[in-house]
Design a protein around this motif. Structure first.
Motif, PDB file in Angstrom:
ATOM      1  N   PHE A 331      30.054  64.555   8.944  1.00 59.56           N
ATOM      2  CA  PHE A 331      29.713  63.236   8.413  1.00 59.56           C
ATOM      3  C   PHE A 331      30.244  62.125   9.315  1.00 59.56           C
ATOM      4  O   PHE A 331      29.488  61.243   9.753  1.00 59.56           O
ATOM      5  N   THR A 332      31.536  62.141   9.602  1.00 53.91           N
ATOM      6  CA  THR A 332      32.151  61.068  10.386  1.00 53.91           C
ATOM      7  C   THR A 332      31.577  61.015  11.793  1.00 53.91           C
ATOM      8  O   THR A 332      31.242  59.944  12.312  1.00 53.91           O
ATOM      9  N   ALA A 336      29.312  57.859  13.098  1.00 55.63           N
ATOM     10  CA  ALA A 336      29.748  57.087  14.259  1.00 55.63           C
ATOM     11  C   ALA A 336      28.622  56.975  15.269  1.00 55.63           C
ATOM     12  O   ALA A 336      28.444  55.931  15.918  1.00 55.63           O
ATOM     13  N   ASP A 337      27.830  58.032  15.400  1.00 53.36           N
ATOM     14  CA  ASP A 337      26.705  58.025  16.326  1.00 53.36           C
ATOM     15  C   ASP A 337      25.635  57.025  15.896  1.00 53.36           C
ATOM     16  O   ASP A 337      24.966  56.423  16.736  1.00 53.36           O
ATOM     17  N   LEU A 338      25.477  56.822  14.588  1.00 52.25           N
ATOM     18  CA  LEU A 338      24.511  55.838  14.079  1.00 52.25           C
ATOM     19  C   LEU A 338      25.016  54.411  14.260  1.00 52.25           C
ATOM     20  O   LEU A 338      24.235  53.455  14.150  1.00 52.25           O
ATOM     21  N   ALA A 375      36.742  55.525   9.681  1.00 55.67           N
ATOM     22  CA  ALA A 375      37.042  56.249  10.915  1.00 55.67           C
ATOM     23  C   ALA A 375      35.844  56.219  11.857  1.00 55.67           C
ATOM     24  O   ALA A 375      35.995  56.161  13.078  1.00 55.67           O
ATOM     25  N   ALA A 376      34.631  56.247  11.281  1.00 57.94           N
ATOM     26  CA  ALA A 376      33.414  56.235  12.089  1.00 57.94           C
ATOM     27  C   ALA A 376      33.032  54.834  12.534  1.00 57.94           C
ATOM     28  O   ALA A 376      32.550  54.640  13.655  1.00 57.94           O
ATOM     29  N   ALA A 377      33.231  53.853  11.663  1.00 60.48           N
ATOM     30  CA  ALA A 377      32.798  52.475  11.948  1.00 60.48           C
ATOM     31  C   ALA A 377      33.790  51.506  11.336  1.00 60.48           C
ATOM     32  O   ALA A 377      33.545  50.943  10.265  1.00 60.48           O
ATOM     33  N   PRO A 378      34.929  51.281  11.986  1.00 60.57           N
ATOM     34  CA  PRO A 378      36.005  50.474  11.387  1.00 60.57           C
ATOM     35  C   PRO A 378      35.617  49.028  11.102  1.00 60.57           C
ATOM     36  O   PRO A 378      36.220  48.402  10.222  1.00 60.57           O
TER      37      PRO A 378
END
Length: 528
Positions: A331-332, A336-338, A375-378
């Protein structure tokens, strides 16, 4: 096929009541005003011609029928002209008014800091005004989202802010493999033998990504064919495709028509294809190495139309609650890739379905999910959408909707997120009955009809745009204040100058104070 020419025409629907003032409208409709000016000049010419015809002394024109027809045409042209003028003073769409919908409560709430909201709106403003840049939005939920009506309407609204800002469709999955419904807008044909796993299936296990669903094949050859619906309002033909997957044995090759491939990049967990033309259908072939062992697990796909614009990823799994997405190991990484600028969280209706709902447990689960998102998009703006009003077992009013509402406001304050209070906007407790009676909700008193979902989306989008408008107004007001207030350095110089000439009281009398600067200018000194 080649890429279609994009239209900058602003679309209007049959919904009523405008939601945006001149500030945002002027920002979005610069190109539209030019079209209106040209069209109004044509209307003016036609109207003048009809008027001259009516005033003519010709015997033919004196006919009552001809005069009547001319007057009718003139009236029509004048009304059309008025309609064009009115279009400049309204927004692209309107929302039907029902006396049970609380339009007065249709607004965004930020119990904590608005920092991430302002960051999102700044990026959106830059895109709208310059046409450059990318804004990425991810909406996550259950069946409300998987069906694609709610999220699809949000995608349409965002991507038509300024004529057309369509960066592409975004996340896709061949849901039919899992014997479940596909969203409106596209479908994916398949062949080969596949096993599927959804994050709500507790007895199954496997790898899951941000989409919460996977399909695994061990067939020597399998095919997937993406087909875009002709009914889409926008042209979602694409020239870029990303395929997310797991193939630990590295024994599968992903191929498409070589005549279409401009570039292919294989990375850990995904493969990118760049095409030499825009297509509205594409066949993907998976081929297994001869006599090899190992499976190929598809985790999702994403298509792109343009590097600039708004990309709207719709991610929904029927029946999903918050813990279901906590099961998604990738998920994370994939979120983050998106690279989302805005994450809309609509999970909660399934968490709150039952008599043993625990707010503490609900908030704990959501806290874990938000940790993954941050964590993926702070810097992404997170927005909760509260549950819609609903019934338990089609018979009992579900009072847990109020508890979810309370929890989401608490979490919004804790995590500096936003809230769109769908529960209050739709009318509060037991309002689902009124929505059902008006053809906007289904008989299960949980889900909406397609018209209901479209209306919910327009209400939500309207609240976001009103908040965007307030951001622009506040920014403009701050800019105006800064222009009228002298710079700090100038203020300090003025203060210094005044201080050097203000008389001081010494021994009962006032003595003027002369600065060294003034002494040098007069040629005097202090050694007399």
């Amino acid at each position: 096929m080649g890429k279609k020419v994009k239209s900058t025409e602003l679309r209007a629907t049959s919904f009523e009541i405008s939601v945006i003032s001149n500030v945002v409208r002027d920002l979005f409709q610069l190109s539209f005003k030019l079209q209106v000016a040209s069209f109004k000049s044509v209307l003016s010419f036609v109207a003048q011609s009809l008027f001259n015809l009516i005033q003519s002394s010709s015997i033919f024109v004196q006919s009552a029928k001809v005069r009547g027809l001319s007057l009718l045409l003139l009236s029509f042209v004048m009304l059309l002209g008025a309609s064009v003028s009115a279009q400049q003073n309204s927004y692209f769409y309107h929302v039907n008014q029902y006396n049970f919908v609380r339009s007065d409560r249709n607004e965004m709430h930020y119990p904590g800091s608005r920092t991430n909201a302002e960051r999102f709106y700044s990026k959106l403003e830059q895109l709208v005004t310059t046409g450059e840049g990318r804004v990425n939005i991810v909406q996550i939920g259950g069946s409300h989202i998987q069906a694609g009506s709610f999220s699809g309407q949000m995608r349409n609204r965002f991507q038509q802010l300024n004529g057309e800002m369509n960066a592409g469709w975004g996340f896709m999955f061949p849901y039919r493999i899992a014997r479940t419904n596909s969203p409106f807008g596209y479908y994916i044909r398949y062949n080969g033998y596949w096993k599927t796993f959804r994050n709500v299936e507790g007895r199954k296990s496997g790898t899951l990504g941000v989409g919460g669903i996977s399909a695994t094949t061990s067939s020597p050859k399998a095919e997937l064919t993406i087909l875009l619906e002709e009914e889409n309002e926008l042209d979602y033909s694409f020239n870029k495709l990303r395929i997310y997957y797991e193939n630990t044995a590295k024994n599968y090759t992903i191929n498409i028509d070589p005549d279409l491939v401009k570039n292919k990049v294989e990375a850990d967990g995904y493969t990118d294809f760049e095409l030499n033309e825009w297509v509205d259908s594409l066949q993907i072939t998976l081929e297994k190495d001869y006599n090899s062992q190992g499976n190929f697990t598809l985790l999702g796909m994403s298509t792109e139309t343009d590097p600039n614009g708004i990309m709207y990823h719709s991610i929904g799994v029927n029946g999903a609650h918050v813990p279901a997405f906590l099961r998604c190991q990738l998920f994370t990484e994939q979120l983050a890739d998106l690279s989302p600028d805005l994450v809309i969280l609509g999970l909660g209706i399934n968490d709150a379905y039952g008599r043993k709902f625990s707010q503490a447990r609900f908030e704990d689960h959501y806290g874990q999910l938000i940790d993954k998102i941050k964590a993926a998009a702070p810097n992404a703006l997170i927005v909760f959408t509260t549950n819609n009003d609903s019934y338990l077992y089609r018979r009992y009013v579900n009072k847990n909707g109020e508890k979810v509402q309370d929890s989401m406001f608490k979490m919004a304050k804790k995590y500096n997120a936003g809230v769109w209070d769908m529960f209050s906007v739709m009318g509060g407790l037991n309002s689902i009955v009124l929505w059902q009676n008006n053809g906007l909700a289904q008989s299960d008193k949980i889900h909406f009809t397609r018209e209901g979902y479209l209306m919910i989306a327009d209400l939500f989008f309207g609240a976001l745009m009103k908040d965007f408008e307030n951001f622009i107004l506040d920014k403009k007001e701050l800019t105006n204040k800064e222009e009228t207030v002298p710079p700090v350095s100038a203020t300090l110089r003025t203060t210094e100058s005044l201080a050097s000439t203000v008389p001081l009281q010494v021994g009962g009398r006032l003595e003027p104070v002369v600065s060294e600067k003034h002494l040098r200018m007069s040629g005097g000194n202090n050694n007399e």
